[in-house]
Design a protein around this motif. Sequence first.
Motif, PDB file in Angstrom:
ATOM      1  N   GLN A 109       0.583  -1.263  -0.092  1.00 46.56           N
ATOM      2  CA  GLN A 109      -0.035   0.006   0.015  1.00 46.56           C
ATOM      3  C   GLN A 109       0.811   1.345   0.084  1.00 46.56           C
ATOM      4  N   ASP A 110       0.297   2.429  -0.324  1.00 46.29           N
ATOM      5  CA  ASP A 110       1.131   3.692  -0.680  1.00 46.29           C
ATOM      6  C   ASP A 110       1.722   3.975   0.890  1.00 46.29           C
ATOM      7  N   VAL A 111       2.791   4.143   0.978  1.00 44.60           N
ATOM      8  CA  VAL A 111       3.420   4.420   2.382  1.00 44.60           C
ATOM      9  C   VAL A 111       3.330   6.021   2.615  1.00 44.60           C
ATOM     10  N   GLU A 112       3.199   6.732   1.716  1.00 42.39           N
ATOM     11  CA  GLU A 112       3.113   8.264   1.911  1.00 42.39           C
ATOM     12  C   GLU A 112       1.781   8.538   2.336  1.00 42.39           C
ATOM     13  N   ARG A 113       0.847   7.856   2.043  1.00 40.78           N
ATOM     14  CA  ARG A 113      -0.680   7.798   2.578  1.00 40.78           C
ATOM     15  C   ARG A 113      -0.697   7.388   3.898  1.00 40.78           C
ATOM     16  N   LYS A 117      -1.572   9.908   7.276  1.00 37.10           N
ATOM     17  CA  LYS A 117      -2.609   9.613   8.111  1.00 37.10           C
ATOM     18  C   LYS A 117      -2.011   9.293   9.514  1.00 37.10           C
ATOM     19  N   LEU A 118      -0.956   8.807   9.897  1.00 36.09           N
ATOM     20  CA  LEU A 118      -0.295   8.790  11.320  1.00 36.09           C
ATOM     21  C   LEU A 118      -0.076  10.087  11.759  1.00 36.09           C
ATOM     22  N   LYS A 119       0.254  11.096  10.848  1.00 34.06           N
ATOM     23  CA  LYS A 119       0.688  12.280  11.252  1.00 34.06           C
ATOM     24  C   LYS A 119      -0.363  13.124  11.824  1.00 34.06           C
ATOM     25  N   LEU A 133       6.952  -2.672  11.602  1.00 34.42           N
ATOM     26  CA  LEU A 133       8.100  -2.347  11.820  1.00 34.42           C
ATOM     27  C   LEU A 133       8.722  -1.403  11.094  1.00 34.42           C
ATOM     28  N   ASP A 134       8.399  -1.209   9.768  1.00 32.86           N
ATOM     29  CA  ASP A 134       9.025  -0.196   9.093  1.00 32.86           C
ATOM     30  C   ASP A 134       8.472   1.429   9.464  1.00 32.86           C
ATOM     31  N   HIS A 135       7.262   1.313  10.038  1.00 31.69           N
ATOM     32  CA  HIS A 135       6.806   2.657  10.477  1.00 31.69           C
ATOM     33  C   HIS A 135       7.506   2.748  11.610  1.00 31.69           C
ATOM     34  N   GLY A 139      10.089   6.174  12.805  1.00 33.36           N
ATOM     35  CA  GLY A 139       9.347   6.928  13.612  1.00 33.36           C
ATOM     36  C   GLY A 139       8.117   7.680  13.525  1.00 33.36           C
ATOM     37  N   SER A 140       7.279   7.347  12.385  1.00 34.38           N
ATOM     38  CA  SER A 140       6.035   7.781  12.109  1.00 34.38           C
ATOM     39  C   SER A 140       4.873   7.051  12.925  1.00 34.38           C
ATOM     40  N   LEU A 141       5.341   5.926  13.805  1.00 36.24           N
ATOM     41  CA  LEU A 141       4.292   5.402  14.667  1.00 36.24           C
ATOM     42  C   LEU A 141       5.028   5.230  15.913  1.00 36.24           C
ATOM     43  N   LYS A 142       3.924   5.441  16.952  1.00 35.89           N
ATOM     44  CA  LYS A 142       4.497   5.597  18.369  1.00 35.89           C
ATOM     45  C   LYS A 142       3.878   4.720  18.898  1.00 35.89           C
ATOM     46  N   LEU A 143       4.339   3.760  19.742  1.00 38.20           N
ATOM     47  CA  LEU A 143       3.609   2.635  20.684  1.00 38.20           C
ATOM     48  C   LEU A 143       3.341   2.958  22.269  1.00 38.20           C
TER      49      LEU A 143
END
Length: 514
Positions: A109-113, A117-119, A133-135, A139-143
């Motif tokens: 799927q489109d990573v930029e999209r 959305k995460l931002k 794991l990629d996100h 650093g785009s995903l915080k857990l």
Amino acid sequence: MTTFKQWGITPALLDILDKQGIVKPTPVQEAAIPALLSGEDVIAQAQTGTGKTLAFLLPIIEKIRVDRSDAQALIITPTRELAIQITAEARKLTNAKEGLSILAAYGGQDVERQLRKLKSGTQLVIGTPGRLLDHLRRGSLKLGSIKMLVLDEADQMLHMGFLAEVESIIRMIPRSRQTMLFSATMPDNVKRLAKTYMDQPKDIRITETSRVTLDSIQQIVVEVTDRGKQQALIEMIRTNRPYLAVIFCRTKRRASMLNEALQEAGFASDELHGDLSQSKREQVMRAFREAKLELLVATDVAARGIDVEGVTHVFNYDIPQDADSYIHRIGRTGRAGEKGIAVTFASPRDIESLRLIEKGISARLERPGGSSSSKTVDRARNVSASRDASRSERGRTKSEAGGRDKFRRGESKDSSRGRRNSTSGSRDDRSGGQGGESRVARGGEGRGPAGPTDTKRGPGGQSKPDGYKRGPGGQGRPDSVKRGSGGQSRPDGAKRGQGGTRNSGSDRGVRKGR
């Protein structure tokens, strides 16, 4: 009777369930939802098709706070298809909470999209281990704010080799979370995972439902040779006339080759495996759900996550590796109280695997033959007939049916041209006579009576093998190229008469003068 209302579910969620016709909880929902609403860890074992997805989605949606934009719940799945399916189910419930944002994060799927959305903020993340794991590395995903973690189809996740990735993700989530583990089977590695990362989980096992699920499926084994397997499958499809069927192959290459053979046989089929792009996989699944395809040829990547209404048959073209895989495959049919047919093809070298499967499910698969053979065929036809009737009740459009029929007839341009060539060739065979002028020749002398069957002779010409034509002084040419006087060579099946009109002709028996 137990109802969702007595658990204090939000009225807006209850309304959505009611509109979907969901009134009574399934056994796994009845056992899991109260414990999850109270904050307990839960490890639940139940067969596919028993309502596990709603069992963890309902408590998650109920407990998520929409006044916060950070990720509060994470659902990890082994495959893209399952992530897409869970996301679709979750979106049905979002109207109950305005402002609830869901992100599906999976490969292809489109990573930029996903990054955008995460931002902007999302409270529920559903994804596969690799893309998550990629996100996390980006650093785009915080857990750090995750309060609820779901490991869905945990046995398949570990079987596919995702243990290291899953553990890496879990270690980034606060220990104070609530953990939910759902699995169709409970092998030792799943038990170790639960013991390591869960806090005194409530153990739920819905074994009787699994038995009912299997009992709703007629299970047949057809003993064949490897050489005869493809033809046996085609004959079974033509005999049983499935409404929708999933055909499982061992490898991506075998799935592609079998799909090609089925299409050549006139079936509306397509393939689903890991080599396809995500857009293609979504396109194939959409066509299958809309019944524009009759047959879906898939590898085990599709054994989990295919929840399509109307699947009447499952064909194990290649025998599964074990009883668990067998159960997951045939679980694509016989869902939600419907009946299904599962056919397994077994070559002589598969007999030991077949024995282990039968031992694992504590049942013997039917062998066609004798008195049971006619019953098998009759039941298969009844299942398909029942599905055909239900399709009418659901109002399938004529255009969809027409699309499938057109596909089955296999009326491609090439085959139509081939039929015209054959017909025109037959007329051309009759057109050349003594001293006559062929319709397909351009301005030459008429040829006299034909010589032996395998030779042709023009005035002063030499005998030539069949497939070569010679006019006076002309040169022999392969049958695939014919030339009139001053004309240009034409491909096989395209001759030009005087005046430039092209006619179709057969490869043999065209007698023409030059």
